[in-house]
Scaffold this motif. Structure first.
Motif, short mmCIF file in Angstrom:
data_model
loop_
_atom_site.label_atom_id
_atom_site.label_comp_id
_atom_site.label_asym_id
_atom_site.label_seq_id
_atom_site.Cartn_x
_atom_site.Cartn_y
_atom_site.Cartn_z
N HIS A 115 14.73 -16.08 -128.07
CA HIS A 115 14.89 -14.94 -128.96
C HIS A 115 13.55 -14.53 -129.52
CE1 HIS A 115 15.34 -18.54 -131.51
NE2 HIS A 115 14.62 -17.84 -132.36
N ASN A 116 13.54 -13.38 -130.15
CA ASN A 116 12.32 -12.85 -130.76
C ASN A 116 12.49 -12.90 -132.28
OD1 ASN A 116 11.02 -12.12 -128.22
ND2 ASN A 116 12.78 -10.78 -128.02
N LEU A 129 15.78 -12.25 -133.73
CA LEU A 129 16.15 -10.96 -133.14
C LEU A 129 16.64 -11.24 -131.73
CD1 LEU A 129 16.15 -7.83 -132.95
CD2 LEU A 129 13.76 -8.00 -132.25
N ARG A 130 17.91 -11.01 -131.52
CA ARG A 130 18.48 -11.19 -130.18
C ARG A 130 18.71 -9.82 -129.58
NH1 ARG A 130 18.68 -16.28 -130.61
NH2 ARG A 130 19.95 -17.62 -131.85
N ASP A 131 18.00 -9.54 -128.51
CA ASP A 131 18.10 -8.25 -127.84
C ASP A 131 18.16 -8.52 -126.33
OD1 ASP A 131 17.69 -5.77 -126.61
OD2 ASP A 131 16.34 -5.08 -128.19
N GLU A 133 18.56 -6.68 -123.72
CA GLU A 133 17.78 -5.77 -122.88
C GLU A 133 16.30 -6.16 -122.89
OE1 GLU A 133 18.49 -1.68 -123.88
OE2 GLU A 133 20.66 -2.00 -123.92
N LEU A 134 15.77 -6.46 -124.05
CA LEU A 134 14.38 -6.87 -124.16
C LEU A 134 14.15 -8.20 -123.45
CD1 LEU A 134 11.56 -6.32 -125.32
CD2 LEU A 134 12.32 -7.39 -127.44
N ASP A 135 15.07 -9.14 -123.63
CA ASP A 135 14.96 -10.44 -122.95
C ASP A 135 14.96 -10.27 -121.44
OD1 ASP A 135 14.93 -11.65 -125.43
OD2 ASP A 135 17.05 -12.22 -125.38
#
Length: 186
Positions: A115-116, A129-131, A133-135
Motif C-alpha cells: 500500500h501507499n 492508501l489502498r488504490d 489501480e495505482l498498485d
C-alpha cells in the motif's frame, strides 16, 4: 497467549543456550526468519526473535523506539545495537518495510500488504492508501537493469484534523484582529 508472550517466554527459557534448528519459537514468521539467518550465516539468538515478536505485536507504522518500548514493557533487555541490526535484517529478508517519511524519522511496517501512504506534514500522522489501480500500474511497470522488490508512494499534505485546526485558528485570529481594529478606532 499472544505471539509476543510466547516468544518472550521461549527466549527467557533459552537465553543461556544458543538456539538450534529445532529450538526456534513456534511461529511461521520465526521459522522463516531462522531460515534467513541460517542462509546468510548469522546466529539465531533469542534476542533477535524477541525483536521480531515485538515488531509483529505493533500495528501499522512504527519506529525502532516503539519496538524498544515493547521490549522494555515486557521486562526484556535487548541492546539498542541488537534492535537496530535485527530491524535491518528483517528489512533485508523482506519481513519489514522501511519507510523514509522525512529526513528525521524512519518508520517501519510489516511487509504483509502492499500500500501507499498519506503523510500529514503538520502532525506526522500516516494513513494507508489502498488504490488497486495505482498498485497495478506500479506492478506492470518494467525498468531496465533494475528489479524492484516493492514500491511505496508517500503523498504529503495536511490531514483533515489539522486542516480544521488551522481554519479554527485563522478564524479566531481574524476575530481578534477585527476586535483590535475596532478598539483602536474608538
Amino acid at each position: 497467549m499472544d505471539a509476543m508472550k510466547k516468544i518472550t517466554n521461549f527466549a527467557r527459557r533459552n537465553v543461556m543456550h544458543q538456539m538450534t534448528a529445532v529450538s526456534i519459537p513456534p511461529t511461521a514468521s520465526a521459522a522463516a526468519f531462522a531460515e534467513y539467518m541460517r542462509q546468510t550465516g548469522r546466529r539465531c539468538t533469542p534476542e533477535r526473535f524477541l525483536v521480531l515478536a515485538a515488531a509483529e505485536s505493533l500495528q501499522g507504522h512504527f519506529t525502532v523506539r516503539a519496538v524498544t518500548d515493547v521490549l522494555r514493557h515486557n521486562s526484556t533487555h535487548v541492546s539498542a545495537a541488537t534492535v537496530y541490526s535485527t530491524m535491518q535484517m528483517l528489512v533485508d529478508c523482506g519481513m519489514l518495510r522501511k519507510l523514509f517519511i522525512d529526513d528525521a524519522v524512519t518508520m517501519f511496517e510489516m511487509a504483509s500488504s502492499c500500500h501507499n501512504h498519506l503523510v500529514c506534514t503538520k502532525c506526522g500522522k500516516i494513513k494507508n492508501l489502498r488504490d488497486p489501480e495505482l498498485d497495478e500500474l506500479l506492478r506492470a511497470r518494467r525498468f531496465s537493469a533494475f528489479t524492484p522488490a516493492y514500491a511505496t508512494i508517500s503523498v504529503y499534505g495536511i490531514c483533515s484534523t489539522c486542516a480544521r485546526r488551522n481554519r479554527k485558528v485563522s478564524s479566531e485570529q481574524k476575530k481578534q484582529s477585527k476586535s483590535v481594529i475596532s478598539k483602536s478606532r474608538k
